[in-house]
Design a protein around this motif. Sequence first.
Motif, mmCIF file in Angstrom:
data_model
loop_
_atom_site.group_PDB
_atom_site.id
_atom_site.type_symbol
_atom_site.label_atom_id
_atom_site.label_comp_id
_atom_site.label_asym_id
_atom_site.label_seq_id
_atom_site.Cartn_x
_atom_site.Cartn_y
_atom_site.Cartn_z
ATOM 1 N N ALA A 114 2.008 29.713 64.662
ATOM 2 C CA ALA A 114 2.334 28.499 65.411
ATOM 3 C C ALA A 114 3.323 28.826 66.516
ATOM 4 O O ALA A 114 4.017 29.839 66.455
ATOM 5 C CB ALA A 114 2.928 27.448 64.483
ATOM 6 N N ARG A 115 3.364 27.964 67.516
ATOM 7 C CA ARG A 115 4.323 28.119 68.604
ATOM 8 C C ARG A 115 5.606 27.397 68.224
ATOM 9 O O ARG A 115 5.578 26.248 67.784
ATOM 10 C CB ARG A 115 3.754 27.555 69.902
ATOM 11 C CG ARG A 115 4.640 27.895 71.093
ATOM 12 C CD ARG A 115 3.930 27.735 72.415
ATOM 13 N NE ARG A 115 2.625 28.367 72.510
ATOM 14 C CZ ARG A 115 2.431 29.661 72.796
ATOM 15 N NH1 ARG A 115 3.454 30.462 73.004
ATOM 16 N NH2 ARG A 115 1.207 30.156 72.870
ATOM 17 N N LEU A 117 8.569 25.282 68.986
ATOM 18 C CA LEU A 117 8.908 24.319 70.031
ATOM 19 C C LEU A 117 10.399 24.026 70.086
ATOM 20 O O LEU A 117 10.968 23.886 71.165
ATOM 21 C CB LEU A 117 8.144 23.010 69.818
ATOM 22 C CG LEU A 117 6.624 23.102 69.867
ATOM 23 C CD1 LEU A 117 6.012 21.731 69.583
ATOM 24 C CD2 LEU A 117 6.164 23.637 71.208
ATOM 25 N N ASP A 125 10.504 22.933 64.647
ATOM 26 C CA ASP A 125 9.388 22.094 65.061
ATOM 27 C C ASP A 125 8.373 23.042 65.673
ATOM 28 O O ASP A 125 8.701 23.825 66.573
ATOM 29 C CB ASP A 125 9.834 21.047 66.084
ATOM 30 C CG ASP A 125 10.737 19.996 65.462
ATOM 31 O OD1 ASP A 125 10.508 19.628 64.291
ATOM 32 O OD2 ASP A 125 11.659 19.528 66.148
ATOM 33 N N GLU A 127 4.097 23.942 66.877
ATOM 34 C CA GLU A 127 2.793 23.475 67.321
ATOM 35 C C GLU A 127 1.771 24.474 66.808
ATOM 36 O O GLU A 127 1.769 25.638 67.219
ATOM 37 C CB GLU A 127 2.744 23.400 68.845
ATOM 38 C CG GLU A 127 1.396 22.942 69.375
ATOM 39 C CD GLU A 127 1.361 22.954 70.888
ATOM 40 O OE1 GLU A 127 1.438 21.870 71.483
ATOM 41 O OE2 GLU A 127 1.266 24.070 71.453
ATOM 42 N N LYS A 135 -7.526 19.873 68.883
ATOM 43 C CA LYS A 135 -6.206 19.802 69.507
ATOM 44 C C LYS A 135 -5.152 20.424 68.596
ATOM 45 O O LYS A 135 -5.281 20.379 67.368
ATOM 46 C CB LYS A 135 -5.831 18.348 69.788
ATOM 47 C CG LYS A 135 -6.669 17.722 70.868
ATOM 48 C CD LYS A 135 -6.179 16.331 71.179
ATOM 49 C CE LYS A 135 -7.019 15.751 72.307
ATOM 50 N NZ LYS A 135 -6.530 14.443 72.717
ATOM 51 N N PRO A 136 -4.093 20.971 69.197
ATOM 52 C CA PRO A 136 -2.992 21.507 68.381
ATOM 53 C C PRO A 136 -2.326 20.371 67.594
ATOM 54 O O PRO A 136 -2.361 19.217 68.006
ATOM 55 C CB PRO A 136 -2.016 22.085 69.409
ATOM 56 C CG PRO A 136 -2.677 21.999 70.729
ATOM 57 C CD PRO A 136 -3.870 21.131 70.619
ATOM 58 N N THR A 137 -1.722 20.745 66.466
ATOM 59 C CA THR A 137 -1.027 19.749 65.647
ATOM 60 C C THR A 137 0.441 20.126 65.501
ATOM 61 O O THR A 137 0.799 21.302 65.494
ATOM 62 C CB THR A 137 -1.651 19.644 64.235
ATOM 63 O OG1 THR A 137 -1.618 20.933 63.629
ATOM 64 C CG2 THR A 137 -3.070 19.141 64.301
ATOM 65 N N ALA A 138 1.272 19.102 65.395
ATOM 66 C CA ALA A 138 2.713 19.308 65.198
ATOM 67 C C ALA A 138 2.975 19.583 63.720
ATOM 68 O O ALA A 138 2.288 19.038 62.844
ATOM 69 C CB ALA A 138 3.488 18.094 65.662
ATOM 70 N N ARG A 139 3.965 20.417 63.465
ATOM 71 C CA ARG A 139 4.346 20.715 62.078
ATOM 72 C C ARG A 139 5.834 20.983 62.023
ATOM 73 O O ARG A 139 6.389 21.632 62.903
ATOM 74 C CB ARG A 139 3.574 21.934 61.572
ATOM 75 C CG ARG A 139 3.855 22.236 60.105
ATOM 76 C CD ARG A 139 2.836 23.147 59.523
ATOM 77 N NE ARG A 139 3.106 23.388 58.111
ATOM 78 C CZ ARG A 139 2.387 24.162 57.355
ATOM 79 N NH1 ARG A 139 1.331 24.778 57.839
ATOM 80 N NH2 ARG A 139 2.700 24.344 56.088
#
Length: 165
Positions: A114-115, A117, A125, A127, A135-139
């Motif tokens: 994940a990226r 953020l 946080d 992505e 689409k990318p999801t937030a995690r």
Amino acid sequence: MSTTHSERLRGLLEPLVSAKGLDLEEIEVSRAGRRRVLRIVVDSDDGVDLDACAELSRTISTALDETDVMGEDEYQLEVTSPGADRPLTERRHYVRAVGRLAKIQLHEGDDFVARVLAVDDEGLDLEVPGVKGRKPTARRVEFASIAKARVELEFNRKDKKEEEA
């Protein structure tokens, strides 16, 4: 390296490294044939260039020559920045990785890329990139749940300067 030897080295080196605006990440003494190698890894929020390593190396060499902390045996001094594959273990490592991809393994065994953020005192946080056109999801991941993390190299990653332009 014994704990006492390690503590003496850290006590000598930490103020010298801090005075240059850098963080002392690691001290390692190893054998290379008959000689010992003293490897000192430093970093900063802006990274560390070759000139900074060379200047710090001269400062550390002088300080080591003035003390007996390395004893009488020959040794080679290496002052370096962390490699791209260094594990992320401290909050400051994650802060420096903002905007980059990281491979994260959780204690529950889940691992993903994940990226990063944002980073705060409790965790990250992220992505998570979408798979197959999704689409990318937030995690959100708490530091306490992370078993291992490491920056993933991106060969086609845009430079920060390019993104800001």
